[in-house]
Design an enzyme around this catalytic site. Structure first.
Site, PDB file in Angstrom:
ATOM      1  N   ASP B 434      -0.807  -0.936  -8.872  1.00 23.30           N
ATOM      2  CA  ASP B 434      -1.147   0.338  -7.892  1.00 23.30           C
ATOM      3  C   ASP B 434       0.159   0.475  -6.856  1.00 23.30           C
ATOM      4  O   ASP B 434       0.397  -0.726  -6.344  1.00 23.30           O
ATOM      5  CB  ASP B 434      -2.180   0.030  -7.519  1.00 23.30           C
ATOM      6  N   ASP B 631      -5.673  -3.240  -4.862  1.00 21.42           N
ATOM      7  CA  ASP B 631      -6.319  -3.722  -3.665  1.00 21.42           C
ATOM      8  C   ASP B 631      -7.705  -4.145  -3.769  1.00 21.42           C
ATOM      9  O   ASP B 631      -8.209  -4.486  -2.987  1.00 21.42           O
ATOM     10  CB  ASP B 631      -5.881  -2.771  -2.622  1.00 21.42           C
ATOM     11  N   ASP B 635      -9.573   0.315  -6.785  1.00 17.62           N
ATOM     12  CA  ASP B 635      -8.962  -0.020  -8.090  1.00 17.62           C
ATOM     13  C   ASP B 635     -10.052  -0.659  -8.999  1.00 17.62           C
ATOM     14  O   ASP B 635      -9.391  -1.305 -10.002  1.00 17.62           O
ATOM     15  CB  ASP B 635      -7.403  -0.537  -7.859  1.00 17.62           C
TER      16      ASP B 635
END
Lengths: 122, 755
Positions: B434, B631, B635
């Site tokens: 991410d 994180d 996610d």
């Protein structure tokens, strides 16, 4: 005569080993103990006592393990199918929380699989 | 205890309590102690729980006056660990004593046999002499090896065979045969009238010695948890009735107000009520810079108060603190199994009875087909096979490595949830990452400001204007001004123009900040600044025009900056053989600009949260072993879908609970550390398994005498005993080698580990 006796003793020892540790052990399923608040599972001299423990299905249960054996083998108890494990303190009662589980038999053992027991959920 | 809350119960461990009569005596003795509201003895766990305000010493005195012993129970994790270590020490000393006594008898006996060769019974004197030695050996078997026999018997009653079974059978057989030789030598052929008392004593001695060394080596494997426990102080300074008193940490309750002075560790989780200070949280979060804490800010147990005095309120105590949760997670992971252990488990479960059968078969073969002295050979083979075949090493092969590996991870700020995740991390070939908060800082910052005049003046004007705005980019500009200690001015006529920018009057000047459309709308020529703005946009930054009194004064750019170590981490992950793919909800241009700088070839931009999970699933369908780094909260679906989810930098309770691996610092180096660690751990497990399998697969045939035709000798049961004793020590020692593992990049300080 001595030779025959020794050979027969040897064969008897093999038959006894197979029967006692494998065949009779599998058939020895009637003696299970229900969990209540006072039930302590002793960890001593290579065994859990009692080693067949019955708990109710779908309910979280707390088992109380009392480890009296200082040998390293007895240090951990693992319930691999339930992903539960606990380190047992010597001469202490350790509470092990078993999550709600479906009916069935779940083996538990030390990390070397020497101490062995079965949790019966039903 | 005067400093104890009257409502909190005190627990004591009792000594000498064995029956219901004892319970009554103790409860009645406690009833006479002033301040005791209720006293209950639990006979099961031999504890006493006292309710009321009575002093602990008074309660102990009352129990002692009733003829028993009592000591206060302090259940903090550290004290439990200390107690455990003390127990281990006692056990270690006990094993050494047993080994010393058994070897004290066995070694002289063996030396006698080697020097004189007279270990046989051929006359009455030898019968008397060896009979006495036999009784001495029996005493050694009972005193030093009694636990093997009681263990074997109990296991036998439970239809179970353990290591104790093998030791008891081996040493018992040797002793019984020897006593048979002593008592009725005439029943045996001349060549078989040999005694093996030295073997019994030596085996018991060596196995006790091996266990002692194993206990000591095991103590080192849990060093990581001890380091975490050391982060906690034993005492806390609590404000009670206006006074500050030091109390044991386990007596702190939620709602207590605590004082922490400079240089002291925060004892429990809570929030600041009064005072300001810098707090070093690096040991937990890995953030190297101390964090300023003031009223309302959260404090975490185990972190270090640097320079100010803080008064704070306890919000989480005991097992609820974040540090305790981390310790618990590490301990749980250390005891979990890795899939590779399945083979060893299956073998362990059927091993001991199988060995017993092999031993008998080998003994019968030697008796029926072997050379003379057949009886002696039969006994040596039977004893040696039983003794050498113990599967202890096999059983220890994986748990020991996992224990050290997981602990080593915790030291480096990598919290592994279980053994399965540790194993799966070794096989990853793709890592999806991410962008926001993982590759970038996650918070926009002012990156560029260019002006023909003084940039600070322009920044002061723009920050004043943006202080009225709620746009996320505005915060970056205001923060930049605050960092430069620029004082903001009053703004009048503020207007936020949707999709264009903002305008207002600052210090009597008309200030505009926004995109090119805003300039066009206001009829301001952007002139040469246009090229500059375009260049900034190409670098993935959001560029804005600033105009003062109808003329462009400069451009500023705001961006979510790339983490300093992201590029090095990406290169490191690539070297580890991982294909990196970036996931982001940002627009494609920004994403590609970031990817270009980091050397990432695959970018998925403009994603919704649910798209991330789908991408992971698609990669898996294509046969990839996918790791996901994010994180940990938004996610979550993708982290859960991935073969291994790495929650980065969150360190929150949620992340710790849900991710396969939690990295305590927001650095992608943590993922590389985790992959390197998992590979090192699995390699160590394989070495252990190989050693243990080889040991058992070679040990049994050697003990059964396959080399006899070549060497003309059988393996002595004493050597078998020594080999068995030291096999476990070898495995535990090899596992301990993992303690010297260090990540290839010195990022431990970056991601929460020791420096």
């Amino acid at each position: 005569m001595t030779s025959l006796l020794i050979n027969l003793s040897g064969l008897a020892a093999i038959a006894l080993t197979v029967w006692w540790f494998w065949l009779a052990a599998k058939g020895n399923k009637q003696q299970s103990v229900s969990v209540d608040e006072k039930l302590e599972i002793q960890v001593k001299d290579g065994v859990y006592e009692p080693d067949r423990i019955r708990v109710s299905a779908g309910e979280e249960t707390v088992l109380h393990f009392r480890r009296e054996d200082a040998s390293p083998c007895a240090e951990w108890v693992l319930f691999p199918d339930l992903e539960v494990s606990a380190q047992l303190g010597v001469d202490q009662i350790t509470e092990v929380t078993i999550p709600a589980a479906d009916a069935g038999e779940y083996p538990f053992h030390c990390q070397m699989q020497m101490y062995r027991g079965t949790l019966i959920v039903g | 205890m005067s400093d104890k809350s009257p409502a909190s119960p005190q627990t004591f461990r009792l000594k000498g309590v064995s029956c219901a009569g004892c319970v009554k005596k103790i409860e009645s003795a406690l009833g006479d102690v002033p301040g005791v509201d209720d006293a209950r003895v639990n006979l099961g766990d031999k504890t006493l729980v006292v309710q009321g305000s009575a002093a602990a010493q008074d309660c102990i005195a009352a129990v002692e006056s009733a003829g028993y012993g009592a000591e206060e129970v302090r259940a903090s994790a550290r004290e439990l660990r200390e107690q455990q270590r003390e127990d281990e020490q006692n056990h270690y000393r006990q094993l050494l004593w047993r080994a010393g006594i058994a070897l004290g008898l066995g070694i002289p006996l063996m030396a006698w046999g080697l020097l004189t060769g007279e270990m046989g019974v051929h006359n009455t004197f030898q019968q008397m002499a060896w009979g006495s030695v036999g009784l001495l050996t029996l005493a050694v078997l009972i005193f030093c090896g009694g636990h093997f026999f009681t263990g074997a018997w109990r296991a036998f009653r439970h239809h179970s065979a353990t290591m104790d079974t093998l030791v008891a059978l081996g040493t018992g057989t040797a002793w019984l045969f020897s006593m048979l030789v002593v008592l009725v030598p005439q029943l045996l052929p001349e060549s078989a009238r040999h005694v093996y008392f030295e073997a019994s004593a030596m085996i018991i001695g060596l196995i006790n010695l091996g266990q002692a060394l194993e206990v000591r080596a095991r103590g080192r494997t849990s060093a990581a948890v001890e380091k975490l426990l050391q982060l906690q102080d034993a005492n806390a300074r609590v404000v009670r009735d206006g006074d500050e008193v030091d109390i044991p940490i386990e007596q702190v309750q939620v709602g207590d107000t605590l004082r922490v002075r400079p240089g002291e560790k925060i004892p429990v989780d809570g929030s600041v009520v009064e005072g300001e200070s810098l707090v070093d949280e690096s040991m937990l979060t890995g953030e190297p810079l101390p964090v300023k804490k003031a009223s309302g800010d959260a404090l975490t147990a185990g972190t270090l108060n640097k320079n100010g005095s803080l008064l704070f309120k306890a919000e989480k105590v005991g097992a609820d603190t974040r540090l305790s949760q981390i310790i618990q997670m590490v301990k749980n992971a250390q005891s979990s199994r890795v899939p590779i252990a399945r083979l060893a488990d299956t073998i362990s479960a059927i091993f001991v009875p199988s060995v017993m059968i092999i031993a008998v078969v080998a003994a019968l073969v030697w008796y029926n087909l072997g050379p003379d002295p057949k009886v002696a050979h039969m006994l040596v083979v039977l004893t040696s096979v039983l003794i050498i075949a113990c599967p202890c090493a096999l059983g220890l092969a994986t748990p020991m490595s996992v224990m050290v590996g997981v602990g080593k991870g915790a030291e480096n700020g990598v919290l592994v949830r279980n053994g399965k995740a540790l194993q799966q991390a070794t096989g990853l070939d793709t890592l999806v990452v991410d962008k926001t908060g993982t590759l970038t800082e996650g918070a926009p910052k002012l990156t560029d400001i260019e002006s023909d005049s003084d940039t600070d003046t322009l920044l002061q004007q723009l920050a004043s204007l943006e202080s009225r705005s709620e746009h996320p980019l505005a915060e970056a500009i205001v923060s930049a001004a605050k960092e430069k200690n620029l004082s903001l001015s009053e703004v009048t006529g503020f207007e936020a123009i949707t999709a264009h920018g903002v305008s207002g009057d600052v210090d009597g000047k008309k200030v505009l900040l926004g995109n090119r459309k805003l300039m066009q709308r206001e009829g301001i020529d952007s002139g040469r600044w246009h090229k500059q703005a375009e260049s900034l946009a190409e670098q993935g930054r959001t560029a804005m025009y600033a105009a003062v009194d109808g003329a462009v004064a400069g451009v500023i750019a705001v961006a979510d900056p790339i983490r300093k170590d992201a590029q090095a981490a990406v290169q490191r992950l690539k070297k580890l053989g991982l294909r990196i793919e970036m996931l982001t909800g940002d627009n494609k241009a920004t994403a590609e600009a970031v990817a270009r700088q980091l050397g990432i070839d695959h970018v998925h931009a403009d994603l919704l949260p649910e798209d991330k999970e789908k991408i992971v699933a698609d990669l898996q369908k294509g046969g990839a072993k996918v790791g996901m780094a994010g994180d940990g909260i938004n996610d979550a679906p993708a982290l859960a879908r991935a073969d291994v989810g790495f929650a980065i930098g969150a360190g929150t309770d949620v992340a710790i609970e849900s991710a396969d691996v939690t990295l305590m610092r927001s650095s992608l180096h943590g993922v590389a550390d985790a992959v390197e660690l998992s590979r090192a751990t699995l390699r160590n497990i394989k070495q252990n398994l190989f050693g243990a399998f080889i040991y058992n697969t070679l040990g049994i045939p050697i003990a059964a005498g396959v080399f006899y035709p070549i060497t003309g000798m059988l393996l002595s049961p004493v050597i078998a005993g020594a080999a068995m004793a030291f096999s476990s020590v070898t495995v535990v020692s090899n596992a301990n080698r993992l303690r010297f593992f260090n990540p290839s990049h010195n990022s431990s300080a970056d991601n929460g580990g020791k420096k």
